[in-house]
Design an enzyme around this catalytic site. Structure first.
Site, short mmCIF file in Angstrom:
data_model
loop_
_atom_site.label_atom_id
_atom_site.label_comp_id
_atom_site.label_asym_id
_atom_site.label_seq_id
_atom_site.Cartn_x
_atom_site.Cartn_y
_atom_site.Cartn_z
N HIS A 15 0.85 -1.18 0.00
CA HIS A 15 0.00 0.00 0.00
C HIS A 15 0.89 1.24 0.00
O HIS A 15 2.10 1.14 -0.20
CB HIS A 15 -0.99 -0.03 1.18
CG HIS A 15 -0.34 -0.19 2.51
ND1 HIS A 15 -0.03 0.87 3.32
CD2 HIS A 15 0.09 -1.30 3.17
CE1 HIS A 15 0.56 0.42 4.43
NE2 HIS A 15 0.64 -0.89 4.36
N ALA A 16 0.33 2.41 0.22
CA ALA A 16 1.03 3.68 0.01
C ALA A 16 2.35 3.81 0.78
O ALA A 16 3.38 4.11 0.18
CB ALA A 16 0.11 4.85 0.36
#
Length: 85
Positions: A15-16
């Site tokens: 994810h980010a």
């Protein structure tokens, strides 16, 4: 070219935050680094490419490292994945 596979253990996948860390780590290296998930691939030095792969927990990725320092750079990427994802 050096290639290795890795199974993502992070419960949220890439994810980010870890994606950004991966891109930053890859950006420090001189080799070209490509991440494959199935038939899709992306440049590990570009955030959009990494996020576009939508890698989830349990997914297997293949990392291709190509360049003058490919052996050492592949080891850096292996350690990064092992310690962060």
């Amino acid at each position: 070219m050096v290639s290795f596979t890795y199974i993502i253990k992070d419960k949220f996948g890439i994810h980010a935050r870890p994606g950004l860390l991966l891109v930053q780590e890859a950006g420090k290296l001189t080799s070209n680094i490509t991440i494959f998930k199935g038939t899709d691939s992306g440049d590990a030095k570009r955030m959009f490419c990494v996020m576009n792969l939508a890698v989830k927990q349990g997914d297997q990725i293949t990392v291709h490292v190509e360049g003058e320092n490919e052996e050492a750079d592949a080891e850096v990427m292996r350690e990064f994945l092992k310690n962060n994802l």
